[in-house]
Write an enzyme that holds these catalytic residues in place. Sequence first.
Site, mmCIF file in Angstrom:
data_model
loop_
_atom_site.group_PDB
_atom_site.id
_atom_site.type_symbol
_atom_site.label_atom_id
_atom_site.label_comp_id
_atom_site.label_asym_id
_atom_site.label_seq_id
_atom_site.Cartn_x
_atom_site.Cartn_y
_atom_site.Cartn_z
ATOM 1 N N TYR A 86 9.141 0.664 0.222
ATOM 2 C CA TYR A 86 9.026 -0.727 0.633
ATOM 3 C C TYR A 86 8.004 -1.334 -0.316
ATOM 4 O O TYR A 86 6.928 -0.766 -0.510
ATOM 5 C CB TYR A 86 8.509 -0.873 2.065
ATOM 6 C CG TYR A 86 9.279 -0.131 3.126
ATOM 7 C CD1 TYR A 86 10.670 -0.107 3.134
ATOM 8 C CD2 TYR A 86 8.595 0.531 4.146
ATOM 9 C CE1 TYR A 86 11.358 0.570 4.121
ATOM 10 C CE2 TYR A 86 9.282 1.204 5.142
ATOM 11 C CZ TYR A 86 10.668 1.221 5.130
ATOM 12 O OH TYR A 86 11.334 1.890 6.110
ATOM 13 N N CYS A 89 4.406 -1.460 1.114
ATOM 14 C CA CYS A 89 3.794 -0.254 1.677
ATOM 15 C C CYS A 89 2.613 0.200 0.826
ATOM 16 O O CYS A 89 2.764 0.438 -0.365
ATOM 17 C CB CYS A 89 4.846 0.857 1.759
ATOM 18 S SG CYS A 89 4.157 2.489 2.097
ATOM 19 N N PHE A 91 1.085 3.037 0.813
ATOM 20 C CA PHE A 91 1.254 4.408 0.351
ATOM 21 C C PHE A 91 2.190 4.443 -0.853
ATOM 22 O O PHE A 91 2.029 5.267 -1.748
ATOM 23 C CB PHE A 91 1.750 5.279 1.501
ATOM 24 C CG PHE A 91 0.798 5.273 2.666
ATOM 25 C CD1 PHE A 91 -0.360 6.026 2.633
ATOM 26 C CD2 PHE A 91 1.029 4.478 3.764
ATOM 27 C CE1 PHE A 91 -1.265 6.003 3.686
ATOM 28 C CE2 PHE A 91 0.138 4.438 4.834
ATOM 29 C CZ PHE A 91 -1.016 5.200 4.788
ATOM 30 N N CYS A 92 3.169 3.550 -0.872
ATOM 31 C CA CYS A 92 4.013 3.400 -2.058
ATOM 32 C C CYS A 92 3.198 2.842 -3.220
ATOM 33 O O CYS A 92 3.386 3.239 -4.377
ATOM 34 C CB CYS A 92 5.191 2.477 -1.759
ATOM 35 S SG CYS A 92 6.274 3.055 -0.439
#
Length: 351
Positions: A86, A89, A91-92
């Site tokens: 996403y 996100c 964490f991305c």
Amino acid sequence: KVAGAGPVWRVGARVLPPAWRLRAAGGGFGTAAGRGGSGGGGRLVLGAAFALGGGAGLCLAARQRLREHSAAELPAGSLQLTLYQYKTCPFCSKVRAFLDYHGLPYEIVEVNPIMRKEIKFSSYRKVPILLANAGSPLQLNDSSVIISAIKTYLISRRNSLEEIVSFYPPIKTVTEKGKEVLEYENKYWLMLDEKETKRVYPVKEVRVEEMKWRKWADDWLVHLISPNVYRTPKEALASFDYIVREGKFGTLEGLFAKYVGALAMFFVSKRLKKRHQLRDDVREDLYEAVNEWVKAVGKNRLFMGGNQPNLADLAVYGVLRVMEGLEAFDDMMVHTNIQPWYQRMEEVIQK
């Protein structure tokens, strides 16, 4: 594009001047172009929440500028990487910061946060997911596992990537609410032999420090984002306006997520504030955490990694940059000592 897989780009790093610089130069800040979302009622709101970090945190991410690369530009024999993400996100964002800094080209598949059809091939239903092909296809889950495994592979070619990933086995645990989740107990370790370890970490304290602050970014810093970017109804609406414009939503999905999601997240952020025992003014917790990081880096180092960023630098940068373009980010730049370090991170990742 890949048929049926959503938007795909081959990308590299590019960092454009953030909004806080414009504010510092011009004395004013325009409409915040932010995205975010989490929790809340209804499938669409929940989908928006997943777009902001899934179960590990309800967070916001800033606009990611993408630079196209043709397949001909890929180095011969390099890893073939596809990141399912996403755009909103954090964490991305961590994974992208790592890949960009190391100059690893990769493709992005943007996942619809509601239907998630793009990752229907996977029993693991969170993002990021990285598909890596270094001779045979392999799926890597969890942002910190992805970073540790790829970093190990770049340093040590003794083992195949598949063998390296096997060193990070998922362990099933049960949360306080009785939900079964997967954890990776050793995800902050690089799997190196003694000689390689000495080369990367000349003294033990360097490795301990890096692991400590990588974990801190995941376990504490990331949880300060949502209470800050959804602090007021205005900030919540700005965040959802961004996620709808930049995320992969249909027209009706987007309208619902923007207005209902913003309202829901305003109230969810209050619960998060209580859960994490934050102050009434959550900005103070953000400022304190950021200054704690700056103090840990110290005045005699450019980065925690010394002259170049280490994995802790990349993790903290990846989390913080998700607020770019929002009021919380501007405030952080004005009221903390993070700006010099943050600018240096932008410069080295852009290179």
